[in-house]
Enzyme design. Structure first.
Site, mmCIF file in Angstrom:
data_model
loop_
_atom_site.group_PDB
_atom_site.id
_atom_site.type_symbol
_atom_site.label_atom_id
_atom_site.label_comp_id
_atom_site.label_asym_id
_atom_site.label_seq_id
_atom_site.Cartn_x
_atom_site.Cartn_y
_atom_site.Cartn_z
ATOM 1 C CE1 TYR A 77 -4.344 0.417 -0.314
ATOM 2 C CE2 TYR A 77 -4.317 -1.631 0.906
ATOM 3 C CZ TYR A 77 -4.984 -0.727 0.106
ATOM 4 O OH TYR A 77 -6.263 -0.960 -0.259
ATOM 5 C CD GLU A 103 -4.726 4.951 1.029
ATOM 6 O OE1 GLU A 103 -4.562 5.422 2.158
ATOM 7 O OE2 GLU A 103 -5.711 4.271 0.712
ATOM 8 C CG ASP A 137 -9.438 9.622 -23.674
ATOM 9 O OD1 ASP A 137 -8.423 8.917 -23.833
ATOM 10 O OD2 ASP A 137 -10.506 9.186 -23.196
ATOM 11 C CB THR A 166 -5.801 3.282 -21.366
ATOM 12 O OG1 THR A 166 -5.858 3.337 -22.795
ATOM 13 C CG2 THR A 166 -7.171 3.537 -20.787
ATOM 14 C CE LYS A 198 -8.488 1.627 -25.067
ATOM 15 N NZ LYS A 198 -8.513 2.356 -23.786
ATOM 16 N NE ARG A 232 -7.279 -3.439 -19.485
ATOM 17 C CZ ARG A 232 -8.304 -4.051 -20.085
ATOM 18 N NH1 ARG A 232 -8.110 -5.155 -20.759
ATOM 19 N NH2 ARG A 232 -9.505 -3.550 -20.011
#
Ligand code: DSN
Length: 416
Positions: free
Chosen positions: A51, A53, A197, A223, A226, A232
């Site tokens: 973790y 954050e 985008d 993203t 692609k 991902r």
């Protein structure tokens, strides 16, 4: 026997079957690709256990000695590759990245203007079924009915009429290069921020096969999985003046802990994308798409806009007397995987539309060149001419598998 095979044979079996499917079929879904073994190793690493954050140097948990370095490397590589002033690599995927931009700059009810979903825009660009269309006053621009292309004069008129706070450029199914200087001029004329985008064509931008939006846009989202050929995930690239607002919107505004294994894999993909080999890859993606488009046009297929400048094409099958769904299912049975897709001004419903969308990023990753794309075009033509012919589909599926065996896919080389 692998540990997974021993502990969970059902999931092991399903993953093995999916590996074979990806090796043995021709994958033309325009948003998909094959990542390298190195990207997959980083994705499957122990970084998934941690973790973190916060951001490098300012975390809410201890033990960040290595995570901070991983994230800083990913950020620096993205800045270097795209020439961006500031980069956030934490968004879980493209939809959260776009939502973070809205959270940074909009209040509920503010106006956004993006490409209409049925014309090739994305759900998060203001589609009424999406949070982007429910929480904001989402206006849209369409493609020209005659040319199938963006008409920048019409977009300008719409922008001046509705005065959006954010003007969105970008798409999931538009086969032409976007005119970023023109979008900038329109955003300035109506006092909007310009969000690009570039999820679909980020790999082409990285490899120099598509103009870069970075000099023109206030904020760019993408993203990473692609045409960029990473895991991902997603990134937000922006001008320095928006850095604090974007970072605050991603965390704590929208997300908790970043997926550090994904961040590491993004860093690996960005390193790969900064090589000369990737430049050749990006240019071959476009050549392959154009070879496939030419083969299909010769056979009477109606390509929206009449062709392609990028990695994808959208085909209206109305003149072939076959719906997109029937064509997509028949092609899948023949070993050619793509998706049915609405075409501009479609009279059919989105779940049973008139078109199909094809992309060349994944097949180019496995080494296909123009010769293989012409062959694929001939197979597509044969299947769509007789979509109920299951014997033909089986014959083509066998030929497809034979072809694929000569082009081992990245990450799956061991399957041959
Ligand atoms: N769903 C993706 C695509 O297929 O284009 C976009 O997010």
């Amino acid at each position: 026997m692998s540990d997974l095979q021993q502990r969970d044979p059902e999931i092991f079996h399903l993953i093995s079957q999916e590996e074979k499917r990806q090796q043995n079929k021709i994958r033309l879904i325009a948003s998909e690709n094959y990542v390298s073994t190195a990207v997959m190793e980083a994705t499957g690493s122990v970084l998934t256990n941690k973790y973190s954050e916060g951001y490098p140097g300012k975390r809410y948990y201890e033990g960040q000695q290595y995570i901070d370095q991983v994230e800083s490397l990913a950020i620096q590589r993205a800045k270097d590759l795209f020439g961006a002033e500031h980069v956030n690599v934490q968004p879980y995927s493209g939809s959260p990245a776009n939502l973070a931009v809205y959270l940074a700059f909009l209040a509920p009810g503010d106006t956004i203007l993006g490409m209409a979903l049925p014309h090739g825009g994305h759900l998060t660009h203001g589609a009424k079924v999406s949070i982007s269309g429910k929480y904001f006053n989402a206006e849209s621009y369409s493609l020209d009915q005659q040319t199938g292309r963006l008409n920048y004069d019409t977009i300008r008129d719409k922008a001046l009429a509705c005065r959006p706070k954010i003007l969105i450029a970008g798409h999931s199914a538009y086969s032409r290069v976007l005119d970023f200087p023109r979008f900038r001029e329109i955003a300035d004329a109506c006092g909007a921020l310009l969000l690009v985008d570039m999820a679909h064509f980020a790999g082409l931008v990285a490899g120099g096969a598509h103009p870069s939006p970075i000099p023109y846009a206030d904020v760019v989202t993408t993203t990473t999985h692609k045409s960029l050929r990473g895991p991902r995930g997603a990134m937000i690239l922006c001008k320095q003046e928006y850095a604090a607002a974007i970072d605050k919107a991603v965390f704590p505004g929208l997300q908790g802990g970043p997926h550090n294994n994904t961040t590491a894999a993004i860093a690996v993909a960005l390193k790969e994308a900064s090589t000369d080999a990737f430049k050749q890859y990006a240019s071959q993606i476009v050549k392959n798409a154009q070879a496939l488009a030419a083969t299909l046009i010769e056979r009477g297929f109606d390509l929206v806009t009449g062709g392609t400048d990028n990695h994808l094409m959208l085909i209206d099958l109305t003149n072939k007397g076959v719906t997109g769904k029937i064509a997509a299912k028949a092609l899948d049975a023949a070993g050619i995987v793509l998706n049915y897709n609405a075409v501009p001004y479609d009279t059919r419903k989105p779940f049973d539309p008139s078109g199909i969308r094809l992309g060349s990023a994944a097949v180019t990753s496995r080494g296909f060149k123009e010769e293989q794309m012409v062959q694929i075009g001939k197979w597509i033509d044969a299947v769509i001419a007789d979509p109920a012919n299951t014997a033909l589909q089986a014959d083509i599926a066998a030929a497809v598998q034979q072809l694929c065996s000569g082009f081992p896919a990245p990450g799956l080389e061991y399957l041959g």
